[in-house]
Design a protein around this motif. Structure first.
Motif: not given
Length: 294
Positions: A114-122
């Motif tokens: 989830x951390x990666x996903x939220x960072x990826x979509x800014x």
């Protein structure tokens, strides 16, 4: 500015009404955990619009061919419950989210995704993790870094020491010493992960410090626990309650894990010593043995 990947609450209401409250694939009545899904997957250029949206039950959404929302570390794959959790977290878009999963089920790995996903979509620029011990904070830094969120477990409290890192992990014990700088770091969009959040109690130093410095519009929290309660009955911080009971947003308990293969092991309790005596219920004959006797 990139287009948002998640549907807004207004869009979700419109999708629900358009589907008349039923899954648009199987026709089942939608419950509170229904998913707002892209007809054309976002990863393939699908827009986050009502026209490209549909209301699905979790089972149908998981059966779609393109449901992967996280770029996985090499040679790693999610368990079914982790994929379901990812979809639920994204569709709910809650500021404070509580995941209840049993020990050994992989909740830290799921949260790192989830951390990666939220960072990826800014949605977030920084990730902060709190955990109970030194070994865990190192494990967290490893998990997040494998998911592409460069994380250090050795932050010394000085803001300038985070140059080159997108996240850091620390113990709850270090909370009171880093409070003021935590507030500065969390002034940008931040995901805070509380591992074993039941350690964070209201009206106690860790809980009060965390709420004072991290309860702000720029912060969203993802709390993890296998035991969503405390023996002293104090409220757990950043958790929603109803009638005095912590409300889990997603649950994967020990019974679920036992039902899935290769998630957790069965518990076996072996007795090595002790004397026992019993009487036959049919004959009344008395018996005696020790636990080490076959």
């Amino acid at each position: 500015m990139s287009e948002p990947r998640t549907f807004s609450q207004r869009q979700r209401r419109a999708l629900y009404l358009a589907a008349a409250g039923h899954c648009e694939m199987c026709g089942a009545e939608l419950d509170a955990g229904w998913h707002a899904d892209h007809v054309v997957p976002h990863s393939k250029g699908g827009a986050t619009t009502i026209e490209n949206g549909q209301a699905l039950c979790p089972s149908c959404n998981q059966s779609k061919s393109d449901t992967m929302i996280v770029d996985l570390p090499k040679n790693e794959s999610p368990r079914d419950w982790q994929s379901s959790f990812w979809e639920d977290y994204i569709s709910s878009d809650k500021k404070n989210y509580l995941l209840g999963a049993c020990p050994g089920s992989g909740k830290s790995w799921a949260a790192a995704g989830i951390a990666q996903y939220l960072k990826e979509i800014n949605v977030v620029q920084r990730v902060i993790v709190f955990s109970p011990g030194v070994d865990k904070k190192i494990d967290w830094a490893d998990d997040l870094t494998r998911f592409g969120v460069k994380t250090t477990p050795n932050w010394d409290g000085r803001v300038q020491r985070l140059k080159g890192y997108e996240g850091f992990s620390m113990t709850y014990n270090a909370l009171t010493h880093a409070g003021q700088n935590l507030g500065k770091l969390a002034s940008v969009p931040t995901l805070v992960i509380f591992d074993e959040v039941h350690h964070l109690a209201d009206e106690q130093s860790w809980g009060d410090t965390a709420e004072f410095h991290l309860e702000r519009p720029s912060v969203r929290t993802l709390s993890l626990t296998g035991t969503p309660f405390r023996s002293d009955d104090n409220r757990i911080c950043f958790v929603n309650y109803s009638n005095g009971v912590a409300q889990l947003d997603f649950k994967y308990d020990y019974a679920d894990a036992l039902g899935d293969e290769e998630v957790v092991r069965d518990c076996h309790f072996k007795l090595y010593e002790g004397q026992m005596r019993w009487e036959s219920p049919t004959t009344g004959e008395k018996h005696e043995a020790t636990f080490d006797k076959e």
